[in-house]
Enzyme design. Sequence first.
Site, PDB file in Angstrom:
ATOM      1  N   LYS A  28       0.808  -1.210   0.000  1.00  0.00           N
ATOM      2  CA  LYS A  28       0.000   0.000   0.000  1.00  0.00           C
ATOM      3  C   LYS A  28       0.852   1.274   0.000  1.00  0.00           C
ATOM      4  O   LYS A  28       0.511   2.264  -0.665  1.00  0.00           O
ATOM      5  CB  LYS A  28      -0.938   0.004   1.211  1.00  0.00           C
TER       6      LYS A  28
ATOM      7  N   MET B 200     -20.728 -35.515 -14.137  1.00  0.00           N
ATOM      8  CA  MET B 200     -19.500 -36.254 -14.439  1.00  0.00           C
ATOM      9  C   MET B 200     -19.099 -37.118 -13.241  1.00  0.00           C
ATOM     10  O   MET B 200     -18.609 -38.239 -13.409  1.00  0.00           O
ATOM     11  CB  MET B 200     -18.378 -35.287 -14.819  1.00  0.00           C
TER      12      MET B 200
END
Lengths: 578, 163
Positions: free
Chosen positions: A162, A479
Site C-alpha cells: 500500500k 460427471m
Amino acid sequence: MELNGAQIVIQSLKDEGVEYIFGYPGGAVLHLYDAIFQQDDVKHILVRHEQGATHAADGYARATGKPGVVLVTSGPGATNAVTGIATAYMDSIPMVIISGQVPLPVIGSDAFQEVDMVGITRPCVKHNFLVKDVTKLAETIKKAFYVATTGRPGPVVVDVPKDITDPRIKVPYKYPKKVSIRSYNPALTGHKGQIKKAVDLLLTAQKPIIYAGGGVILGEGSKELIEFTRLLEFPITNTLMGLGAYPATDKQFVGMLGMHGTYEANMAMHDSDVIIAIGARFDDRVTGKLDEFCPHAQIIHIDVDPASISKTVKVAIPIVGEVKPVLEQMLEMIRESKKKPSKKALESWWKQIDQWRAVKCMEYDRNSRLIKPQYVIEQLYEVTKGEAYITSDVGQHQMWAAQYYPFDKPRHWINSGGLGTMGFGLPAAIGVKLAFPDSDVACVTGDGSIQMCIQELSTALQYNAPVKIINLNNSYLGMVRQWQEFTYESRYSHSYMDTIPDFVKLAEAYGHVGMRIDKPEEVRPALEEAFALKDRTVFLDILTDRTENVYPMIEAGKAHNDMTLRVAEGTSTDRELA
Amino acid sequence: MRHIISILIENESGALSRVAGLFSARGYNIESLTVAPTEDPSLSRMTLVTRGSDDIIEQITKQLNKLIDVVKLIDLAESDHIERELMMVKIRTTEHTREEIRGIAAIFRGKIIDVTPTTYVVEMTGPSSKLDAFIAAIDGDTIIEVVRSGPTGISRGEKGLHL
C-alpha cells in the site's frame, strides 16, 4: 511527468493499451481505486467475487489474445484470485494480476489482511513480483506484461504494498517501450536441422496424423495449420484446448481426441506411424495409459516450451519454437521438397479412418421423450449458426459442448481445460461479451458449476454484458455421477443435489430473463427467443435426461484403442437413478 | 544417478524459494543445496545435488531453466569437474583418544580448529565421499555434532558457467 504510485499503475496500464481491469476494491488498494476514479481511459469492471474477476479477465484474454488484467486487494482478495490464476496458468493464458499488499514496514507481522501472495502464487504463475520501490513500479509492470505475453504465455502477479501507491510520494514517470530480462529469451523460430528431419519423416509417413492443441490458438497459428494440413492431406485431430484451431466442419478433421474424443481420432492416433504434435502437451486426458500410447508412432513435437517436450511421452524429433514461424518454415520446406506424401498410402489410411468413422461414435437417442443434452448443443449450434463464442464450466456439459458444437474458428471455444475449474463459464462469458459486444456469447453450464460463480449474474447486469446461459440441468454433478456409475457400482455418493434453486426466479431476481424448458420440442424455440433478446441476459434452465453419460470414453488407465462406446439404445435412459 | 547442477541465479529475494518450491511441487529430490553471491553481486551461484533417471534430470534442468530468475545452469556431472564440501565435526575426547583423533584427522588432511579439555572441532574439505570416510573412521559415540556445507563444484579447464 511526476506521478504517485497509484497513478503510475493506472497510467502504465493505459500505456500498455489495457481496455478493462476486472477487480474488487479493498483496504490495500484504496489508493489505486482513487486513481481509477480520476480517469476514464481504463474501464474498471466491478465483479462480485475475486474469482469472478480472474475468470472474466481470462475469458477476455482467450477471446481477444490480449492479456487480461485483474486488480484485487490483499489477503482474502488475493487468495480468492488464486483459483483463477491457477486456471490461467494451466491453460497458458496471458494475464497480469495486480494484488494489493500491506505496507512494506509491516510485511511479515501478520498485519490485517496480510498474506504472502508471492509465496502462495509461486507454483501457479509464470512469474511474480513484489514491488519494493516506487521508482521501479512502471518497469515492473512492463516486465509483467512482457513475461505474460511472450513465449509460452501465463499469468504474472505484481504484488503492490500500500505504501508504494501512497498519493503523497511522487516520482518521475516514464513507461518503458521495451524491457529485456537477461535470463528470459523465449525461442521464436525452430532449429532448421530439426525441421528438415521432421519434414523428411512426414513425407515418408504411411499413416500420419496431426495432433494440434491450444498452442496453435495461443500462437495465432491457425492459418498456417490449415495450410499445412491441406497441403499434406493428413487427418487432423484437436485437443480440447485446440478446438477451433482447425475448422471442425472440414473433412480432414477427425474430431477431438482423448478421454471423450471420437473413436476415429483415438484409433487413428493409436494406429499411426507418424504423429506431429503442434502446440499440444500430451496431457494425461489425451494419452490415457502412457505405456500403450501410440505404440507404432514416431513423434514430432513443436512447442515453444522446451519443458513440454518429452515430459511424459518421449519424442523422436523435438522442435522448440513458436507454432506459427515453425509451421511457416515447414511449409516452405515441404513445397520445395521433391518428395511428396505417398498418395497410395494416404488413400488406404483414409479408407481405414472412414471405417472408424462409420462406427458413428457420437450417435445418441434422438427419439427420446426426454431432452438429450447433445440435442441442446446441436440446436445451440444451429441457432447461433456456429458463430457464437461458447464458454463452458466443467463436467459433462463441457464435453458435450466440445463434442457437438463444431468450432470452425479459433478463440471461440473458451473453457478451463487444464485445471478444470467449475465456476469458470459465467464470468468468462462476461469477459468475452465485453470484448465482443456485437457477438453472441453463450455459457454452457450445469446445475453444479453455475452455482459456483452465480453471483456474477449481477456483474452482467451492471455492465450490460448480455450473455445466454445454457444450463444443462440434470440435478446431478453429472460427471461425478458418471464415474460413480462406471467405477463405483452406481453408489452415487454426494453427486445428487435435491435442493437446486429455482433458476428462473434466481435469474429474475438478478434482473435477467429466466426460462425453464422441459420438453425436447421447446428447446429450439426457446433458444431462438433467447438469442433474439439481444440486450438481455437469458438463463435457460433446461431439464435434461438425468441418466445421460458422455460417450465415447476412455476410462482412466486405459489405452486409446480401448474405448467404451455407447451401448445399445435405451439401456442408459431406462436405468433408474437416485 | 547423482547429478550436481550448478546454477547462476538472480540474487533476489525469493529466488531460492522458487528453486526449492519447484523441487517439492514436482516431486524431485534435493540431496543438498548451497547458495552464495558471486563476484557479481547481482548473481548468486547455487549448487544443487539431486538424483534421478536421465529423463528426470532432463525435466529438472528444463524446469529450472524455465524459472525467470535462473540465468544459466550446467550439470557438472556431465563433464570433468572438481567437487568440494566443507565439514566441521565436534568430537568428544578423552586423554586416551586425543592422539588417535589427531592422527586420523591428519591422514584426512583435517585441521583441528577448536580445542577444549573435552572436545575437538575438526575442519575438513574434500569430495563428499572423503568426508563420509572420515566420519566412518571416528567412533560414532564420540561425535557430538557434524556440520556439512553440502558439495559445491566447478568444471575443469576452460569450460565454465558465466554470463
